[in-house]
Write a protein that holds these residues in place. Sequence first.
Motif, PDB file in Angstrom:
ATOM      1  N   SER A  92       0.818  -1.213   0.000  1.00  0.00           N
ATOM      2  CA  SER A  92       0.000   0.000   0.000  1.00  0.00           C
ATOM      3  C   SER A  92       0.849   1.259   0.000  1.00  0.00           C
ATOM      4  O   SER A  92       0.519   2.239  -0.678  1.00  0.00           O
ATOM      5  N   VAL A  93       1.969   1.243   0.726  1.00  0.00           N
ATOM      6  CA  VAL A  93       2.851   2.426   0.749  1.00  0.00           C
ATOM      7  C   VAL A  93       3.466   2.662  -0.623  1.00  0.00           C
ATOM      8  O   VAL A  93       3.451   3.787  -1.152  1.00  0.00           O
ATOM      9  N   LEU A  94       4.018   1.617  -1.235  1.00  0.00           N
ATOM     10  CA  LEU A  94       4.680   1.779  -2.525  1.00  0.00           C
ATOM     11  C   LEU A  94       3.683   2.121  -3.635  1.00  0.00           C
ATOM     12  O   LEU A  94       3.970   2.954  -4.508  1.00  0.00           O
ATOM     13  N   VAL A  95       2.508   1.487  -3.609  1.00  0.00           N
ATOM     14  CA  VAL A  95       1.505   1.773  -4.636  1.00  0.00           C
ATOM     15  C   VAL A  95       0.985   3.204  -4.492  1.00  0.00           C
ATOM     16  O   VAL A  95       0.834   3.929  -5.488  1.00  0.00           O
ATOM     17  N   THR A  96       0.693   3.630  -3.264  1.00  0.00           N
ATOM     18  CA  THR A  96       0.219   4.993  -3.046  1.00  0.00           C
ATOM     19  C   THR A  96       1.286   6.004  -3.431  1.00  0.00           C
ATOM     20  O   THR A  96       0.986   7.032  -4.053  1.00  0.00           O
ATOM     21  N   LEU A  97       2.540   5.725  -3.074  1.00  0.00           N
ATOM     22  CA  LEU A  97       3.632   6.633  -3.429  1.00  0.00           C
ATOM     23  C   LEU A  97       3.777   6.739  -4.950  1.00  0.00           C
ATOM     24  O   LEU A  97       3.943   7.841  -5.499  1.00  0.00           O
ATOM     25  N   ALA A  98       3.706   5.602  -5.637  1.00  0.00           N
ATOM     26  CA  ALA A  98       3.780   5.632  -7.100  1.00  0.00           C
ATOM     27  C   ALA A  98       2.616   6.413  -7.696  1.00  0.00           C
ATOM     28  O   ALA A  98       2.794   7.200  -8.642  1.00  0.00           O
ATOM     29  N   GLY A  99       1.420   6.206  -7.145  1.00  0.00           N
ATOM     30  CA  GLY A  99       0.263   6.935  -7.645  1.00  0.00           C
ATOM     31  C   GLY A  99       0.386   8.429  -7.451  1.00  0.00           C
ATOM     32  O   GLY A  99       0.046   9.221  -8.344  1.00  0.00           O
ATOM     33  N   VAL A 100       0.898   8.853  -6.282  1.00  0.00           N
ATOM     34  CA  VAL A 100       1.033  10.282  -5.991  1.00  0.00           C
ATOM     35  C   VAL A 100       2.092  10.922  -6.893  1.00  0.00           C
ATOM     36  O   VAL A 100       1.859  11.969  -7.495  1.00  0.00           O
ATOM     37  N   VAL A 101       3.255  10.286  -6.977  1.00  0.00           N
ATOM     38  CA  VAL A 101       4.346  10.878  -7.759  1.00  0.00           C
ATOM     39  C   VAL A 101       3.983  10.948  -9.239  1.00  0.00           C
ATOM     40  O   VAL A 101       4.047  12.017  -9.868  1.00  0.00           O
ATOM     41  N   VAL A 102       3.604   9.813  -9.808  1.00  0.00           N
ATOM     42  CA  VAL A 102       3.330   9.779 -11.247  1.00  0.00           C
ATOM     43  C   VAL A 102       2.048  10.547 -11.574  1.00  0.00           C
ATOM     44  O   VAL A 102       1.979  11.270 -12.576  1.00  0.00           O
ATOM     45  N   GLY A 103       1.019  10.409 -10.730  1.00  0.00           N
ATOM     46  CA  GLY A 103      -0.248  11.079 -11.003  1.00  0.00           C
ATOM     47  C   GLY A 103      -0.133  12.590 -10.985  1.00  0.00           C
ATOM     48  O   GLY A 103      -0.704  13.275 -11.849  1.00  0.00           O
ATOM     49  N   CYS A 104       0.615  13.141 -10.004  1.00  0.00           N
ATOM     50  CA  CYS A 104       0.765  14.601  -9.923  1.00  0.00           C
ATOM     51  C   CYS A 104       1.557  15.142 -11.106  1.00  0.00           C
ATOM     52  O   CYS A 104       1.219  16.193 -11.672  1.00  0.00           O
ATOM     53  N   PHE A 105       2.623  14.457 -11.488  1.00  0.00           N
ATOM     54  CA  PHE A 105       3.425  14.935 -12.607  1.00  0.00           C
ATOM     55  C   PHE A 105       2.704  14.717 -13.943  1.00  0.00           C
ATOM     56  O   PHE A 105       2.930  15.470 -14.901  1.00  0.00           O
ATOM     57  N   ALA A 106       1.853  13.699 -14.014  1.00  0.00           N
ATOM     58  CA  ALA A 106       1.160  13.417 -15.272  1.00  0.00           C
ATOM     59  C   ALA A 106       0.214  14.552 -15.657  1.00  0.00           C
ATOM     60  O   ALA A 106       0.067  14.862 -16.849  1.00  0.00           O
ATOM     61  N   VAL A 163      -5.247   9.266  -8.652  1.00  0.00           N
ATOM     62  CA  VAL A 163      -4.576  10.517  -8.283  1.00  0.00           C
ATOM     63  C   VAL A 163      -4.605  11.498  -9.438  1.00  0.00           C
ATOM     64  O   VAL A 163      -4.845  12.705  -9.247  1.00  0.00           O
ATOM     65  N   ALA A 164      -4.375  11.016 -10.650  1.00  0.00           N
ATOM     66  CA  ALA A 164      -4.400  11.917 -11.806  1.00  0.00           C
ATOM     67  C   ALA A 164      -5.783  12.522 -11.998  1.00  0.00           C
ATOM     68  O   ALA A 164      -5.909  13.718 -12.318  1.00  0.00           O
ATOM     69  N   ALA A 165      -6.834  11.731 -11.807  1.00  0.00           N
ATOM     70  CA  ALA A 165      -8.194  12.262 -11.951  1.00  0.00           C
ATOM     71  C   ALA A 165      -8.496  13.297 -10.883  1.00  0.00           C
ATOM     72  O   ALA A 165      -9.172  14.299 -11.144  1.00  0.00           O
ATOM     73  N   ALA A 166      -8.010  13.070  -9.650  1.00  0.00           N
ATOM     74  CA  ALA A 166      -8.247  14.033  -8.570  1.00  0.00           C
ATOM     75  C   ALA A 166      -7.409  15.302  -8.756  1.00  0.00           C
ATOM     76  O   ALA A 166      -7.828  16.396  -8.341  1.00  0.00           O
ATOM     77  N   ALA A 167      -6.216  15.164  -9.350  1.00  0.00           N
ATOM     78  CA  ALA A 167      -5.328  16.310  -9.504  1.00  0.00           C
ATOM     79  C   ALA A 167      -5.625  17.125 -10.751  1.00  0.00           C
ATOM     80  O   ALA A 167      -5.181  18.279 -10.849  1.00  0.00           O
ATOM     81  N   ALA A 168      -6.341  16.552 -11.717  1.00  0.00           N
ATOM     82  CA  ALA A 168      -6.595  17.250 -12.978  1.00  0.00           C
ATOM     83  C   ALA A 168      -7.290  18.605 -12.782  1.00  0.00           C
ATOM     84  O   ALA A 168      -6.860  19.610 -13.370  1.00  0.00           O
ATOM     85  N   PRO A 169      -8.366  18.710 -11.974  1.00  0.00           N
ATOM     86  CA  PRO A 169      -8.976  20.032 -11.777  1.00  0.00           C
ATOM     87  C   PRO A 169      -8.036  21.024 -11.101  1.00  0.00           C
ATOM     88  O   PRO A 169      -8.106  22.226 -11.365  1.00  0.00           O
ATOM     89  N   LEU A 170      -7.150  20.530 -10.231  1.00  0.00           N
ATOM     90  CA  LEU A 170      -6.234  21.419  -9.524  1.00  0.00           C
ATOM     91  C   LEU A 170      -5.177  21.989 -10.455  1.00  0.00           C
ATOM     92  O   LEU A 170      -4.669  23.084 -10.228  1.00  0.00           O
ATOM     93  N   ALA A 171      -4.820  21.228 -11.505  1.00  0.00           N
ATOM     94  CA  ALA A 171      -3.790  21.699 -12.420  1.00  0.00           C
ATOM     95  C   ALA A 171      -4.227  22.952 -13.173  1.00  0.00           C
ATOM     96  O   ALA A 171      -3.373  23.719 -13.664  1.00  0.00           O
ATOM     97  N   ASN A 172      -5.540  23.187 -13.262  1.00  0.00           N
ATOM     98  CA  ASN A 172      -6.055  24.373 -13.949  1.00  0.00           C
ATOM     99  C   ASN A 172      -6.463  25.476 -12.984  1.00  0.00           C
ATOM    100  O   ASN A 172      -7.073  26.470 -13.405  1.00  0.00           O
TER     101      ASN A 172
END
Length: 285
Positions: A92-106, A163-172
């Motif tokens: 759970s730690v590694l998957v969440t970390l991967a989701g946060v890092v890659v999702g935010c930068f994506a 994470v990418a879906a949640a971060a998409a509105p914030l990117a704008n």
Amino acid sequence: MPMIAGTLAGTNAESRPPHRRTWPALIPALALIGLALVGPLLAGHPLDAPVTAPYAGAGDGGPLGGDQLGRDVLSRLLHGGTVLIAGAALVSVLVTLAGVVVGCFAVLHPALGRAVERGADIAILLPPVLGIMLIAMAWPGGGRWAVIGAAIALGAPYAIRIVAAAAAPLANAGYVEAALARGESLRYIAVREILPNLRATIAALFGLRFVEAVYVISMAAFLQIGPRPPAADWALMIRENAPGILLNPWAVLAPSLAIAALAISVNLACASLAPRSVPKAVTTS
């Protein structure tokens, strides 16, 4: 100014979870995890020593009876949670970390976002059981690490998409556009501008990934992919003792209830840690 300050104070108070609501949800998870970690020290019998007749009933040589080889069910139950919790926590730690890092930068890098989206779509189409079996067979030596690796590989695409879906509105959002206009790096924007606004998503994601990791590792053990007898594993206990469930139901019910209680309590604890509300826009009118 007083109106703005009051609005900000009210927003901060609302976003902070009250302690009297948080602690009752945390206690079951902490108690169960603590019991699983110190369980081997509390076991009354050795892990693999027969102490009763095969499938002896509760109270006949042990509070929960014996398993298929006459080993104490309670002692094996106390031994079986440590490795499962450690494996699920690592996944759970590694998957969440991967989701946060890659999702935010994506969401900040269009080319990376398109590649991540296509890769996640392909990975999601792979059936979990088939993926676990393929990775476990390809992993040198197989075993528990193969299952953990499979759980990470199969869980990361879901986490990245969430994470990418949640971060998409914030990117704008305006503050992100202002940071870009100031010339801030993508790492700064992801860490300082987007990530703090994803606390609720990350907390919920961690809880869901932990629950999924528990079920994936348990399913693999039930299919005899991962831990091998005579290891004390809750899912392996269920498989080994299923033929004698009518003789000693506790040999199957006890590990089943332990897995369910672990998944539910951790999920509720993570949900209680998430902010109760999101920050509201502040107006001066």
